[in-house]
Each structure stands twice: as structure tokens, then as C-alpha cells.
Design a protein around this motif. Sequence first.
Motif, PDB file in Angstrom:
ATOM      1  N   SER A 194      43.471  41.874  40.253  1.00 11.55           N
ATOM      2  CA  SER A 194      44.152  40.631  40.608  1.00 11.55           C
ATOM      3  C   SER A 194      45.338  40.303  39.712  1.00 11.55           C
TER       4      SER A 194
ATOM      5  N   THR B 129      36.657  45.514  45.906  1.00  9.52           N
ATOM      6  CA  THR B 129      37.141  44.803  44.733  1.00  9.52           C
ATOM      7  C   THR B 129      38.384  43.986  45.072  1.00  9.52           C
ATOM      8  N   GLN B 130      38.370  42.720  44.694  1.00  7.02           N
ATOM      9  CA  GLN B 130      39.485  41.815  44.968  1.00  7.02           C
ATOM     10  C   GLN B 130      40.796  42.395  44.470  1.00  7.02           C
TER      11      GLN B 130
ATOM     12  N   LYS C 139      35.092  40.679  41.584  1.00 12.32           N
ATOM     13  CA  LYS C 139      36.234  40.506  40.688  1.00 12.32           C
ATOM     14  C   LYS C 139      36.733  41.821  40.106  1.00 12.32           C
ATOM     15  N   ASP C 140      35.855  42.832  39.979  1.00  8.18           N
ATOM     16  CA  ASP C 140      36.268  44.132  39.445  1.00  8.18           C
ATOM     17  C   ASP C 140      35.305  45.193  39.967  1.00  8.18           C
TER      18      ASP C 140
END
Length: 295
Positions: free
Chosen positions: A91, A154-155, A179-180
Motif C-alpha cells: 500500500s 494482499t492489499q 495488509k501484507d
Amino acid sequence: MNSIKSLGLCGVLACAALAAPAHADSVTLERIASNEAITIGYREASIPFSYLGADQQPIGFSLDLYARIVDSIEAKLGKEIRLNYVPVNSSNRIPLIQNGTVDIECGGTANNKTRQEQVSFSVATFVSQPRWLVLARNDLKGADDLKGKTVVATQGSNAVGFAQALSAQGMDLNIAQAKDHAESFLMLTSGRAVAFMEDDILLAGLRAAAPDPAALAFLPEAYDRIYYGLMFTKDDAEFKAVVDDTLKGLMASGEFTAIYDQWFTQPIPPRNENLDFAMGEALKGRVANPSDAVE
């Protein structure tokens, strides 16, 4: 009097020229020269490209490549530079490049036309394809078995878009965004998602590091070809030339292939897993003819 003034003016101009930045056309090289340091963005769990070793220090294939690039930068600047490391994720990696917090990102980042509008990439250092990783005990035979189920990506990764496209084409997926990669993998292994979509080599790394690699399996489907590269500030032609020329030299000499084999076909730290991921024909083609082009 006019001659004296002319001589004085010439002297001022000469001094100004000497004081002018040596790399005024490269914001990245200027920043590195001014700070006497380069800031490298790394991933904490993108095995084998960039991840934390047993001593919690970043290691990996991309970082080994960049060590050679640092030598080239030091030679160009005529001085030694410090190495600063900043952890990044899917991100924030592009924003941190754009705002100058990170000079270059050395992870496992896909080069595509959308990202090229925001940042620049080196010549390709890897070629991958997105795939699904599942728990072997669930006995899933193919992507059709995922219809209507919860999957994870994963974002900020390319996999989110691939999964969304597949869902729109009739798979009707419930797509969770972690998030990961570590969190995505945990969602899979804990049963909160039945499949994890990501580039095949990143999944292979997570699988090799698992307590029981045999408990994880790939579905047979593979999707678009994806080219990885090192990522840095957009339109910095001078810095890109340093990066690309170094990588091209490594490819021509055979050193690139030796570094690749070290990380992809031999046991790697911290647990001596072997990814057993020989260089594919697509990457061999890019080693023979380096390019940052994307399909």
C-alpha cells in the motif's frame, strides 16, 4: 573599468558553475549526494526477493542486485554512501517513492502500465504469473472449485485486480484483502480463506518457509505474465541509466544468473529451504535482451 567588471563577472559565473549540482538532472542522485546516504525500501516477507533474515536484517535477491548498483552509484558520485533501510508494503511503497522518503524499492514489485504513470522501473529482474495457493487437505482440483468462496489477496498487489476480474467473470468470489503477504498467508493457513492469490514465486517462498510445505498446494491455473523490476522516481533518466546499466552488465557477464541461482535454486536463510524455482524461458529472454517493456 569595464574590463575589470567583465573579469569580475566571469569569476562569479565560474564559481557558480563549480558550485552547481553535479547531477542537477537527477533528483535521486542529488538527494543521495546531499545526504551521503541512499534509502532503500524493502519488504519484510517477500521471499526470496526481500525479507528479514534470522538477525532481523533485510536480505534477498533484489537486495543482492542492489548491492552492485550501490557500487555504481558510489563510483558515479565519487564518494561512499550510507545505506538506510525502510520497510514498505504493497500500500505505501509507491507513495514513499513519490514523496522521496525512499530512493529505490527493492522488493518483488510488478511493473505495469498503470504504475508506470506514477513511478519508473528498471529492466525486468524476474517474470512471474499469479496463481492460487490452497490447503492440500481441502482437495480443491482447480479454480472452479473456488466459486462462491472466500479467498484472500494482499492489499495493493496486482492479485487483487486479477481476483476481482475472475469474480466478475462468474466465480462470484468473496475477496478479502490482507495488509501484507504474511497476513494473507495466515488467513489461508488458519482457514479464514480457502485460497490465496499472489505471484507464483512469492507463494513458493511462503510455502517453502511453512512448517509443513506439503500441506500447501498450487491449483493448476496460471494467469498473465508479470515482469518485476526495481522501482524508483518517475522520469529520472540519469538514475535509471545507472540502475539499468548495472543490471545489464550483470546479465551480460553471467553474474545475474549466478545471483538468481543462489536465491531460487539453492537453500536460503534463515531455514535453508530450497525454492527449487529454476529460471524460466521468459526471464532467460529478458536476460539475453534486457528491457522494461510490459505486455
